[in-house]
Design an enzyme around this catalytic site. Structure first.
Site, PDB file in Angstrom:
ATOM      1  N   CYS A 112      -5.989   1.202   5.653  1.00 28.88           N
ATOM      2  CA  CYS A 112      -6.503  -0.079   6.107  1.00 28.88           C
ATOM      3  C   CYS A 112      -5.985  -0.347   7.521  1.00 28.88           C
ATOM      4  CB  CYS A 112      -6.067  -1.200   5.160  1.00 28.88           C
ATOM      5  SG  CYS A 112      -4.303  -1.604   5.249  1.00 28.88           S
ATOM      6  N   GLU A 151       0.831   3.888   1.872  1.00 28.52           N
ATOM      7  CA  GLU A 151       1.283   4.272   3.213  1.00 28.52           C
ATOM      8  C   GLU A 151       2.478   3.435   3.642  1.00 28.52           C
ATOM      9  OE1 GLU A 151      -1.770   3.315   2.099  1.00 28.52           O
ATOM     10  OE2 GLU A 151      -3.217   3.648   3.707  1.00 28.52           O
ATOM     11  N   HIS A 203       0.844  -1.194   0.000  1.00 31.56           N
ATOM     12  CA  HIS A 203       0.000   0.000   0.000  1.00 31.56           C
ATOM     13  C   HIS A 203       0.878   1.243   0.000  1.00 31.56           C
ATOM     14  CE1 HIS A 203      -3.755  -2.169   1.774  1.00 31.56           C
ATOM     15  NE2 HIS A 203      -3.247  -2.798   0.735  1.00 31.56           N
ATOM     16  N   CYS A 208      -2.083  -0.819   7.596  1.00 34.25           N
ATOM     17  CA  CYS A 208      -1.365   0.453   7.470  1.00 34.25           C
ATOM     18  C   CYS A 208      -1.570   1.314   8.712  1.00 34.25           C
ATOM     19  CB  CYS A 208      -1.783   1.186   6.203  1.00 34.25           C
ATOM     20  SG  CYS A 208      -1.158   0.394   4.701  1.00 34.25           S
TER      21      CYS A 208
END
Length: 172
Positions: A100, A74, A72, A103
C-alpha cells in the site's frame, strides 16, 4: 534468459513461497499477508499482518472490518529489522501482496532497493510510488504450493513518466 537471471528467478520463487507460508501465522481472517526481508541471500527479518505486540490477536471487528491498528506484513518486517542489529539498506522485500502507499513510504525510507510481490492488490498507488522512487519491482506468479508456480515473472519498469495514477494498495 541469462544464467544469473534464471538463478534470481528461482530464488525469488523460493522466497515468495516462504512468504506465503509465513502469512499462515496471521490471525487475520479476511486476508493473510506475509513478508520476508532478504539481504545477501539471508533472511534478516519477517512479518505478517496482525495486531501490535501485546494486543489480542483479533484483526477484524464484529462487522468483519479490519481494525485500524492492524499492522501490515511489510511494516512488521521493517520495524522488526529496525529493532535488530541488521540494516535493510539494499535489501529485497518479498511480500505476498503488493504494498500500500503507507508501506511504500516505509520501504523507501528503509533503503529497500527491490520489492518482489505475488498478488497485485486492487489499488496501485503503492506500486506507483515505488516506481517513482526507482525501486525495482518484480511480480512473481507463485503460491505457497511449489506445484503451482506459473514461472511468469513481470518486471515493472522504473520510469516514473510511464506511471501515473491514484489509489492505494491496502490490506483490508
Amino acid at each position: 534468459m541469462k544464467k544469473n537471471q534464471g538463478k534470481q528467478t528461482l530464488l525469488d520463487e523460493r522466497y515468495m513461497r516462504m512468504a506465503f507460508i509465513w502469512a499462515e501465522n496471521s490471525y487475520c481472517k479476511r486476508r493473510k499477508v506475509g513478508a520476508l526481508l532478504v539481504k545477501d541471500k539471508m533472511i534478516i527479518s519477517d512479518g505478517y499482518n496482525g495486531t501490535p505486540s501485546g494486543f489480542e490477536n483479533v484483526c477484524e471487528d464484529e462487522n468483519n472490518v479490519t481494525k485500524p491498528y492492524v499492522l501490515h506484513a511489510e511494516a512488521n518486517a521493517i520495524t522488526k529489522v529496525a529493532r535488530s542489529n541488521n540494516s535493510s539498506e539494499g535489501a529485497t522485500l518479498y511480500v505476498t501482496s503488493s504494498p500500500c502507499i503507507e508501506c511504500a513510504k516505509l520501504i523507501i525510507q528503509a533503503g529497500i532497493k527491490r520489492v518482489v510481490y505475488a498478488d497485485a492488490y486492487r489499488l496501485s498507488d503503492g506500486i506507483d510510488l515505488l516506481n517513482r522512487a526507482g525501486i525495482e519491482l518484480v511480480a512473481v506468479g507463485v503460491t505457497a504450493d511449489a506445484g503451482e508456480e506459473t514461472r511468469e515473472v513481470a518486471e515493472a519498469a522504473c520510469d516514473p513518466a510511464e506511471h501515473g495514477g491514484t489509489g492505494g494498495v491496502d490490506e483490508p
